[in-house]
Design an enzyme around this catalytic site. Structure first.
Site, PDB file in Angstrom:
ATOM      1  N   ARG A 161     -10.324   0.225  15.515  1.00 59.94           N
ATOM      2  CA  ARG A 161     -10.086   0.970  14.286  1.00 59.94           C
ATOM      3  C   ARG A 161     -10.982   0.371  13.207  1.00 59.94           C
ATOM      4  O   ARG A 161     -12.146   0.719  13.114  1.00 59.94           O
ATOM      5  CB  ARG A 161      -8.598   0.929  13.914  1.00 59.94           C
ATOM      6  CG  ARG A 161      -8.209   1.895  12.801  1.00 59.94           C
ATOM      7  CD  ARG A 161      -6.725   1.857  12.492  1.00 59.94           C
ATOM      8  NE  ARG A 161      -6.298   0.599  11.886  1.00 59.94           N
ATOM      9  CZ  ARG A 161      -5.091   0.411  11.347  1.00 59.94           C
ATOM     10  NH1 ARG A 161      -4.186   1.379  11.368  1.00 59.94           N
ATOM     11  NH2 ARG A 161      -4.775  -0.750  10.806  1.00 59.94           N
ATOM     12  N   TYR A 173      15.538  29.762   7.594  1.00 65.04           N
ATOM     13  CA  TYR A 173      14.399  30.517   8.119  1.00 65.04           C
ATOM     14  C   TYR A 173      14.461  30.673   9.640  1.00 65.04           C
ATOM     15  O   TYR A 173      14.735  29.708  10.362  1.00 65.04           O
ATOM     16  CB  TYR A 173      13.091  29.828   7.749  1.00 65.04           C
ATOM     17  CG  TYR A 173      12.703  29.990   6.302  1.00 65.04           C
ATOM     18  CD1 TYR A 173      12.469  31.246   5.760  1.00 65.04           C
ATOM     19  CD2 TYR A 173      12.558  28.886   5.486  1.00 65.04           C
ATOM     20  CE1 TYR A 173      12.099  31.401   4.431  1.00 65.04           C
ATOM     21  CE2 TYR A 173      12.196  29.017   4.149  1.00 65.04           C
ATOM     22  CZ  TYR A 173      11.962  30.286   3.632  1.00 65.04           C
ATOM     23  OH  TYR A 173      11.603  30.426   2.312  1.00 65.04           O
ATOM     24  N   HIS A 180      -6.092  -6.981  13.197  1.00 62.77           N
ATOM     25  CA  HIS A 180      -4.813  -6.269  13.223  1.00 62.77           C
ATOM     26  C   HIS A 180      -4.408  -5.968  14.663  1.00 62.77           C
ATOM     27  O   HIS A 180      -5.247  -5.616  15.495  1.00 62.77           O
ATOM     28  CB  HIS A 180      -4.925  -4.966  12.429  1.00 62.77           C
ATOM     29  CG  HIS A 180      -3.601  -4.342  12.098  1.00 62.77           C
ATOM     30  ND1 HIS A 180      -2.655  -4.983  11.318  1.00 62.77           N
ATOM     31  CD2 HIS A 180      -3.059  -3.152  12.430  1.00 62.77           C
ATOM     32  CE1 HIS A 180      -1.596  -4.198  11.182  1.00 62.77           C
ATOM     33  NE2 HIS A 180      -1.814  -3.083  11.852  1.00 62.77           N
ATOM     34  N   CYS A 237      13.769  23.410   4.818  1.00 65.11           N
ATOM     35  CA  CYS A 237      12.925  24.236   3.958  1.00 65.11           C
ATOM     36  C   CYS A 237      12.136  23.338   2.997  1.00 65.11           C
ATOM     37  O   CYS A 237      12.315  22.120   2.980  1.00 65.11           O
ATOM     38  CB  CYS A 237      13.785  25.217   3.174  1.00 65.11           C
ATOM     39  SG  CYS A 237      14.873  26.231   4.205  1.00 65.11           S
ATOM     40  N   MET A 238      11.271  23.933   2.196  1.00 67.26           N
ATOM     41  CA  MET A 238      10.442  23.141   1.300  1.00 67.26           C
ATOM     42  C   MET A 238      11.267  22.365   0.278  1.00 67.26           C
ATOM     43  O   MET A 238      10.950  21.211  -0.038  1.00 67.26           O
ATOM     44  CB  MET A 238       9.429  24.024   0.574  1.00 67.26           C
ATOM     45  CG  MET A 238       8.471  23.239  -0.315  1.00 67.26           C
ATOM     46  SD  MET A 238       7.271  24.273  -1.183  1.00 67.26           S
ATOM     47  CE  MET A 238       6.251  24.815   0.193  1.00 67.26           C
ATOM     48  N   ASP A 239      12.328  22.981  -0.233  1.00 66.02           N
ATOM     49  CA  ASP A 239      13.081  22.374  -1.325  1.00 66.02           C
ATOM     50  C   ASP A 239      14.536  22.101  -0.995  1.00 66.02           C
ATOM     51  O   ASP A 239      15.277  21.636  -1.869  1.00 66.02           O
ATOM     52  CB  ASP A 239      13.063  23.309  -2.544  1.00 66.02           C
ATOM     53  CG  ASP A 239      11.675  23.829  -2.847  1.00 66.02           C
ATOM     54  OD1 ASP A 239      10.805  22.989  -3.137  1.00 66.02           O
ATOM     55  OD2 ASP A 239      11.463  25.050  -2.765  1.00 66.02           O
ATOM     56  N   ARG A 257       0.931 -10.784   7.289  1.00 68.17           N
ATOM     57  CA  ARG A 257       0.975  -9.592   6.444  1.00 68.17           C
ATOM     58  C   ARG A 257       2.241  -8.817   6.797  1.00 68.17           C
ATOM     59  O   ARG A 257       2.313  -8.139   7.828  1.00 68.17           O
ATOM     60  CB  ARG A 257      -0.263  -8.726   6.670  1.00 68.17           C
ATOM     61  CG  ARG A 257      -1.584  -9.443   6.388  1.00 68.17           C
ATOM     62  CD  ARG A 257      -2.774  -8.496   6.529  1.00 68.17           C
ATOM     63  NE  ARG A 257      -2.781  -7.818   7.805  1.00 68.17           N
ATOM     64  CZ  ARG A 257      -3.330  -8.277   8.920  1.00 68.17           C
ATOM     65  NH1 ARG A 257      -3.919  -9.483   8.919  1.00 68.17           N
ATOM     66  NH2 ARG A 257      -3.292  -7.588  10.030  1.00 68.17           N
ATOM     67  N   LYS A 312       0.840  -1.202   0.000  1.00 65.72           N
ATOM     68  CA  LYS A 312       0.000   0.000   0.000  1.00 65.72           C
ATOM     69  C   LYS A 312       0.876   1.252   0.000  1.00 65.72           C
ATOM     70  O   LYS A 312       2.080   1.189   0.251  1.00 65.72           O
ATOM     71  CB  LYS A 312      -0.903  -0.001   1.242  1.00 65.72           C
ATOM     72  CG  LYS A 312      -0.138   0.045   2.563  1.00 65.72           C
ATOM     73  CD  LYS A 312      -1.062   0.043   3.755  1.00 65.72           C
ATOM     74  CE  LYS A 312      -0.252   0.103   5.055  1.00 65.72           C
ATOM     75  NZ  LYS A 312      -1.112   0.203   6.246  1.00 65.72           N
TER      76      LYS A 312
END
Length: 389
Positions: free
Chosen positions: A137, A271, A169, A322-324, A225, A39
């Protein structure tokens, strides 16, 4: 390990490690069959390549969360047994029934949806019954279980469905000595007995995840599993490392320095300027960030951070992720743009591991590998990978 020329960063997936790890699980669980859980794009490793490598290692089942994941496997020509275990109202189940995908049923409404799809296709649907043994769950609760079984028995007799398995599970199989484990096993035994009393053959019994497959022999039943273990990481680090279990991490996140600069003492970095260099130092820019799945929680917090292997040593992140991009402190060591920067991997070359990054971010290794996003290209190596992108 380093990215291909011209590629700023890539996730290198060793499919031979996937095959090896499934073999380790298979040998550990004896007569039980192995379902490789693929998955979430195979925990970020790549759905179809990993599925094929897992089957090569001896898995006979594949597990996914959603029907569309199972259909993607079928569209790629994967013919092995596949179980999809999360259904939501309104899901079109006709393609799944037509493609021979097993689906999990935990409520009467879900059963009726599967039966409707079976009637629409003229084929008998293949189902697994999920029972809640204490995790609260998914699964039918003990109070709901008898009514579900009665409905299932009716549709089995009518030829609309075939019960291929019954499952549950664990909540805490990775916690040494946790009292919930035997309690859940007893609840599962009770549910199996109730199924038979209501005229339903449980089919394949499966309760064990990776942790239980290794450490709870009584939970292995007919099928286990295996999720995290397939990818070479320990499902229970308090009990054993991946290496202790004979597992090999399959993913390496490799990048190249995009920029190198010398800064004076007192310079703030990234930042918020949360990191200040105490003396003149060299900083390297690694072109991956939280937009690629590198956890922002692994930023420098005054004591520790995630670490990247550059120029033969682990370098702490200077300031915030940072993002990148992230910045690493190289001290007085020499590096140049284009030099390799290993974010995480098996650890054989001294690089940080997914477990190390999980510790730095206050999370689990499952999240570290799964969150590496689609902007990072995958390259597959190993006998079933052929060193191709």
């Amino acid at each position: 390990m380093q990215p291909r020329p011209g590629v700023p960063a890539e996730a290198v997936v060793d499919l031979a490690a996937i095959t090896h790890n499934v073999g380790v699980v298979r040998r550990r669980v004896g007569a039980a069959a192995v379902m490789a859980v693929v998955k979430a794009d195979a925990y970020g490793h790549g759905l179809v390549p990993v599925a094929r490598a897992a089957l090569a290692g001896g898995a006979t089942w594949l597990g996914v969360a959603h029907v569309h994941e199972a259909l993607a496997l079928r569209e790629a020509g994967v013919e092995a047994d596949v179980l999809a275990w999360i259904l939501t109202p309104g899901t079109d189940l006709v393609p799944a029934v037509r493609a021979g995908v097993d689906v999990s049923v935990a409520a009467v409404w879900a059963l009726e949806a599967v039966v409707a799809a079976a009637r629409a296709t003229g084929r008998r649907a293949r189902i697994h019954l999920e029972v809640d043994t204490g995790m609260s769950r998914g699964g039918a609760s003990p109070a709901e279980w008898p009514a579900l079984l009665d409905a299932v028995a009716k549709h089995v007799e009518a030829g609309a469905v075939q019960v291929r398995g019954t499952w549950a599970h664990f909540a805490s199989a990775d916690v040494p000595g946790d009292a919930s484990v035997p309690a859940q096993l007893q609840a599962f035994e009770d549910a199996l007995r109730t199924a038979r009393e209501h005229g339903v053959d449980p089919g394949l019994r499966h309760h064990a995840n990776s942790a239980a497959a290794f450490f709870v022999p009584s939970a292995r039943y007919d099928l286990v599993r295996a999720g995290l273990a397939v990818y070479g990481l320990s499902p229970a680090p308090e009990l054993a490392t991946g290496a202790d279990l004979g597992l090999r991490p399959a993913m390496t996140l490799a990048a190249r320095l995009a920029h190198v600069r010398r800064v004076p003492a007192g310079a703030g970095v990234s930042y918020g300027l949360t990191y200040t260099v105490a003396r003149e130092t060299t900083l390297g820019l690694v072109p991956v960030g939280y937009g690629d799945g590198v956890p922002r929680h692994a930023s420098w917090n005054g004591e520790h951070s995630g670490e990247v292997l550059v120029a033969g040593a682990r370098r702490r992140i200077a300031g915030r992720v940072c993002m990148d991009q992230v910045v690493v402190d190289l001290g007085n060591d020499v590096a140049a743009p284009g030099d390799p920067a290993l974010v995480f991997g098996p650890g054989a070359d001294g690089e940080a591991t997914a477990d190390d990054w999980a510790a730095a971010a206050g999370t689990i290794s499952w999240e570290i590998v799964t969150r590496i996003g689609s902007r990072v290209p995958r390259r597959y190596v190993g006998p079933t990978g052929g060193d191709v992108a």
